[in-house]
Enzyme design. Structure first.
Site, short mmCIF file in Angstrom:
data_model
loop_
_atom_site.label_atom_id
_atom_site.label_comp_id
_atom_site.label_asym_id
_atom_site.label_seq_id
_atom_site.Cartn_x
_atom_site.Cartn_y
_atom_site.Cartn_z
N ASN A 8 0.82 -1.20 0.00
CA ASN A 8 0.00 0.00 0.00
C ASN A 8 0.87 1.27 0.00
O ASN A 8 1.50 1.60 1.00
CB ASN A 8 -0.90 -0.07 1.24
CG ASN A 8 -1.89 1.05 1.32
OD1 ASN A 8 -1.57 2.20 1.02
ND2 ASN A 8 -3.10 0.73 1.73
N ASP A 60 -0.80 -3.96 10.12
CA ASP A 60 -2.15 -4.38 9.75
C ASP A 60 -3.12 -3.38 10.37
O ASP A 60 -2.98 -3.02 11.54
CB ASP A 60 -2.44 -5.80 10.25
CG ASP A 60 -3.64 -6.38 9.52
OD1 ASP A 60 -3.74 -6.18 8.29
OD2 ASP A 60 -4.48 -7.02 10.17
N LYS A 157 -3.36 14.39 8.45
CA LYS A 157 -3.75 13.01 8.81
C LYS A 157 -2.74 12.43 9.78
O LYS A 157 -3.10 11.73 10.73
CB LYS A 157 -3.88 12.14 7.54
CG LYS A 157 -4.38 10.72 7.85
CD LYS A 157 -4.57 9.86 6.61
CE LYS A 157 -4.86 8.41 7.01
NZ LYS A 157 -4.92 7.48 5.88
P1 ITT Z 1 -0.72 -4.21 3.18
O1 ITT Z 1 -1.44 -5.31 3.97
O2 ITT Z 1 0.00 -4.71 1.99
O3 ITT Z 1 0.14 -3.35 4.06
P2 ITT Z 1 -3.43 -3.23 2.76
O4 ITT Z 1 -3.96 -2.04 2.03
O5 ITT Z 1 -4.00 -4.58 2.45
O6 ITT Z 1 -1.85 -3.19 2.60
P3 ITT Z 1 -4.40 -3.54 5.52
O7 ITT Z 1 -4.70 -4.97 5.34
O8 ITT Z 1 -3.68 -3.13 6.76
O9 ITT Z 1 -3.56 -2.94 4.31
O10 ITT Z 1 -5.68 -2.62 5.44
C1 ITT Z 1 -6.97 -3.10 5.55
C2 ITT Z 1 -7.90 -2.21 4.77
O11 ITT Z 1 -8.14 -1.02 5.50
C3 ITT Z 1 -7.41 -1.81 3.38
O12 ITT Z 1 -8.49 -1.89 2.47
C4 ITT Z 1 -6.96 -0.38 3.56
O13 ITT Z 1 -7.19 0.37 2.39
C5 ITT Z 1 -7.85 0.11 4.70
N1 ITT Z 1 -7.11 1.08 5.50
C6 ITT Z 1 -6.02 0.85 6.26
N2 ITT Z 1 -5.54 1.98 6.77
C7 ITT Z 1 -6.36 2.97 6.32
C8 ITT Z 1 -6.37 4.36 6.46
O14 ITT Z 1 -5.43 5.00 7.12
N3 ITT Z 1 -7.33 5.05 5.84
C9 ITT Z 1 -8.29 4.42 5.13
N4 ITT Z 1 -8.33 3.12 4.91
C10 ITT Z 1 -7.37 2.39 5.52
#
Ligand code: ITT
Length: 177
Positions: A8, A60, A157
């Protein structure tokens, strides 16, 4: 230098603004099905630690909506990919209790130490519409004081977010050791 294992870019940018010496490693790891972000992060770390040399971190995160009993929580990535923000807004139709929070769990390991974890939360509410085009994921529907996270620039943020809190806790731990 710390390897930050994530797919991400938005996460990476936010974390990089705090640490300044991260390298994004999009090497992938299995996100196990578990009840807590901590378990997901810990298992993820076990999988990647042997694949990189030196300090490694991964994170996560999840969105927990009170009226939905904490959903999507540990399923946040899957829910974002499937029903998305429009789906969450639909589930919240007619719902007066809009309270929600984001939680971030960062796991960190380096040769010779056991994995450590830090968490952070930001509490706010699910809006009635998506607003703003910054950030990523659920940012357009998550509001703090009537401003969505997607309307804030990265610096703003990072003053309030779940990720900024968990990452600063890790940063301080590293400095204080
Ligand atoms: P990695 O696991 O590869 O780090 P990911 O995007 O899958 O990337 P997560 O599993 O931690 O990351 O995130 C779970 C979901 O929550 C994912 O769809 C993110 O876009 C969302 N998310 C996480 N942090 C966020 C934030 O700060 N603002 C908005 N959405 C968020």
């Amino acid at each position: 230098m710390i390897h930050f294992v994530t797919s991400n870019k938005g996460k990476y940018a936010e974390a990089q603004a705090i640490f300044g010496d991260l390298v994004q490693r999009d090497i992938g790891y299995a996100e196990i099905q578990a009840d807590t972000l901590e378990e997901v992060a810990l298992y993820g770390m076990e999988e990647v630690i042997g694949r990189l040399e030196g300090p490694v971190m991964l994170e996560d995160a999840g969105l927990f909506v009170q009226a939905l009993q904490g959903f999507p929580g540990v399923y946040s990535a899957y829910v974002q990919k499937t029903i998305g923000n429009a789906g969450i807004l639909r589930l919240m139709e007619g719902q007066e209790n809009r309270s929600a929070y984001f939680k971030s769990v960062v796991a960190y390991a380096e040769p010779g130490i056991k994995t450590v974890m830090f968490s952070g939360e930001v509490h706010g509410r699910i809006g009635f519409e998506a607003r703003g085009n910054r950030g990523f994921g659920y940012d357009p529907i998550f509001y703090v004081d009537d401003v969505s996270l997607a309307e804030m620039d990265l610096e703003k943020k990072n003053q309030i977010s779940h990720r900024a809190k968990s990452m600063r806790a890790l940063k301080n731990w590293r400095i204080g050791r």
